[in-house]
Design an enzyme around this catalytic site. Structure first.
Site, PDB file in Angstrom:
ATOM      1  CG  PHE A   1      32.336  40.487  41.694  1.00  0.00           C
ATOM      2  CD1 PHE A   1      32.338  40.645  40.327  1.00  0.00           C
ATOM      3  CD2 PHE A   1      33.103  40.940  42.631  1.00  0.00           C
ATOM      4  CE1 PHE A   1      33.762  40.795  39.939  1.00  0.00           C
ATOM      5  CE2 PHE A   1      34.490  41.324  41.985  1.00  0.00           C
ATOM      6  CZ  PHE A   1      34.678  41.290  40.609  1.00  0.00           C
TER       7      PHE A   1
ATOM      8  CE  LYS B   1      35.760  45.145  47.102  1.00  0.00           C
ATOM      9  NZ  LYS B   1      35.190  43.668  46.413  1.00  0.00           N
TER      10      LYS B   1
ATOM     11  CG  ASP C   1      33.082  36.416  48.453  1.00  0.00           C
ATOM     12  OD1 ASP C   1      33.507  37.142  48.979  1.00  0.00           O
ATOM     13  OD2 ASP C   1      33.356  36.285  47.156  1.00  0.00           O
TER      14      ASP C   1
HETATM   15  C1  PLP Z   1      35.490  42.558  45.469  1.00  0.00           C
HETATM   16  C2  PLP Z   1      35.159  41.497  45.602  1.00  0.00           C
HETATM   17  C3  PLP Z   1      35.799  40.288  45.198  1.00  0.00           C
HETATM   18  C4  PLP Z   1      37.092  40.331  44.505  1.00  0.00           C
HETATM   19  O1  PLP Z   1      38.234  41.039  45.317  1.00  0.00           O
HETATM   20  P1  PLP Z   1      39.429  41.332  44.583  1.00  0.00           P
HETATM   21  O2  PLP Z   1      40.297  41.881  45.527  1.00  0.00           O
HETATM   22  O3  PLP Z   1      39.211  42.441  43.561  1.00  0.00           O
HETATM   23  O4  PLP Z   1      40.076  40.076  43.833  1.00  0.00           O
HETATM   24  C5  PLP Z   1      35.421  38.919  45.476  1.00  0.00           C
HETATM   25  N1  PLP Z   1      34.026  38.944  46.191  1.00  0.00           N
HETATM   26  C6  PLP Z   1      33.405  39.920  46.603  1.00  0.00           C
HETATM   27  C7  PLP Z   1      32.123  39.632  47.097  1.00  0.00           C
HETATM   28  C8  PLP Z   1      33.772  41.207  46.486  1.00  0.00           C
HETATM   29  O5  PLP Z   1      33.034  42.217  46.731  1.00  0.00           O
END
Ligand code: PLP
Length: 406
Positions: free
Chosen positions: A141, A255, A226
């Protein structure tokens, strides 16, 4: 009566909001530490941390102080200027990581968008247009913009939104042979979560990250980690890749970086950063003084041995207690994760029922998360008090009793 004075409730959601979410039946109105209160005054224990965002719980006094102090000084100046909080936070982030340069944005998706654009630009400048392919992993994700949703490895999120951006492929996670098969001179970047968060709290294997690092070096592809979810102390290290001793070329985080205030960052080396020269990329709100002042306060607190060691200890404790509960009620196949990013994988008998267990937890005044249909996920405050953790676990046992009785 003004809108501000009007009573609102969960029922209003269906009247005025785009229905892309299905929020819980209650509306939280106040938080303190790991406790949350709804409109009726009901108190909940929060082991979800706003999906790994409230890294220091709700309304941490030092964050409230940083935000209000900055709110009385300067909110926004545009990118025609730089600002002190952004410079301070960037200095601290580069001091604390492999990185030498920082680009601030407002969400995880935007940080990943910047990382992917950087990788394409580096490859285009150095090797030409053919080197543009991005390799990602299944079930990953990376956000919800059109680019990042297509880089993410969950097709259900990208279906129905028109032609897909070209040059993106997906291989199974933790499968080095598949990566070796897919990578080539045309690859500009490999993007990975060191711990896949949304799809089940699945940590990378050591040999996998080592192998992918070597492949990226061999094919001149940038390795992007990421760490939007796994970063900022969540794993017990400031960033999860430190657990492995594998350094990426580019890292994104978001986050927990703002502890609930929107901010994200893309971090890289000086040499790669140079490819995003003046005018090649930008954002109106990214790096604004309010967000950066909060981010600086968050980093100051989290990047200390006390907090990071506390995450490791509390994470071990939480996994141990969950394993005990899993055995007592024959519920979990395994409990995994790093630090305070924990996934309890339901066994065969309960596959697909993580949402039902989360709902039972809510009835027991406890907030937990799911990560896919089979995994209950915990991402509590990194500084959760022991009493709150124990009370949360007691409530989780009540929820389990109700759940297995069904
Ligand atoms: C939550 C998340 C995202 C997306 O972040 P947003 O602030 O919702 O755009 C991207 N990568 C990972 C691994 C995430 O957990």
């Amino acid at each position: 009566m003004s809108i501000q004075e009007a009573q609102v409730s969960r029922a209003d959601f269906d009247q005025v909001m785009v229905p892309n979410y299905a929020p819980a039946g209650f509306v939280p109105v106040r938080g303190a530490g790991s406790r949350l209160w709804d409109q009726s005054g009901r108190e909940l224990i929060d082991l979800s941390g706003g999906i790994a965002v409230n890294g220091l719980g709700h309304c941490h006094p030092k964050l409230v102080a940083a935000l209000t102090a900055q709110a009385n000084k300067l909110w926004h100046v545009s990118n025609v200027f730089t600002n002190e909080p952004a410079l301070r936070l960037a200095r601290k982030l580069t001091d604390a990581t492999f990185a030498e340069r920082v680009f601030f944005s407002n969400s995880g998706a935007e940080a990943n968008e910047a990382a992917l654009k950087l990788a394409r630009k580096v490859a285009s400048d150095r090797f030409g247009a053919d080197k543009h392919e991005i390799i990602s992993t299944l079930n990953s994700f990376h956000g919800r913009t059109v680019f990042t949703v297509n880089v993410g490895g969950q097709p259900k999120y990208s279906e129905g939104f028109g032609p897909r951006p070209a040059g993106i492929s997906h291989v199974p996670y933790n499968d080095l042979a598949a990566m070796e098969q897919a990578i080539s001179d045309r690859t500009c970047a490999v993007i990975l979560e060191p711990i896949q968060g949304e799809s089940g709290v699945l940590p990378a294997q050591q040999a996998y990250l080592e192998g992918v690092r070597a492949l990226c070096d061999k094919y001149d592809a940038l390795l992007i980690f990421d760490e939007v979810q796994s970063g900022m102390g969540r794993s017990g290290k400031l960033f999860a890749h430190e657990l492995y001793g594998i350094t990426p070329d580019v890292m994104t985080t978001a986050k927990s970086l703002g502890g609930g205030f929107p901010i994200s960052a893309m971090l890289t080396s000086k040499a790669y950063a140079e490819h995003l020269s003046v005018g090649t990329h930008g954002t109106t709100f990214g790096g604004n003084p309010l967000a950066c002042a909060v981010g600086e306060a968050v980093l100051d607190i989290i990047n200390t041995p006390e907090v990071l060691n506390g995450v490791i200890e509390k994470g071990e404790y939480l996994r141990e207690k969950l394993r005990e509960l899993g055995e007592k009620y024959s519920l979990f196949e395994l409990v995994r994760g790093k630090g305070l990013l924990v996934g309890a994988v339901l066994n065969q008998q309960y596959k697909g029922k993580a949402g039902a267990l989360m709902a039972a937890a809510e009835r027991a005044d406890l907030l937990v998360l799911v990560a896919g249909p089979d995994v209950v996920r915990f991402a509590p405050s990194l500084v959760i008090e022991q009493v709150d953790l124990d009370e949360g676990l007691a409530r989780f046992e009540r929820a389990i009793k109700e759940f297995v009785a069904q």
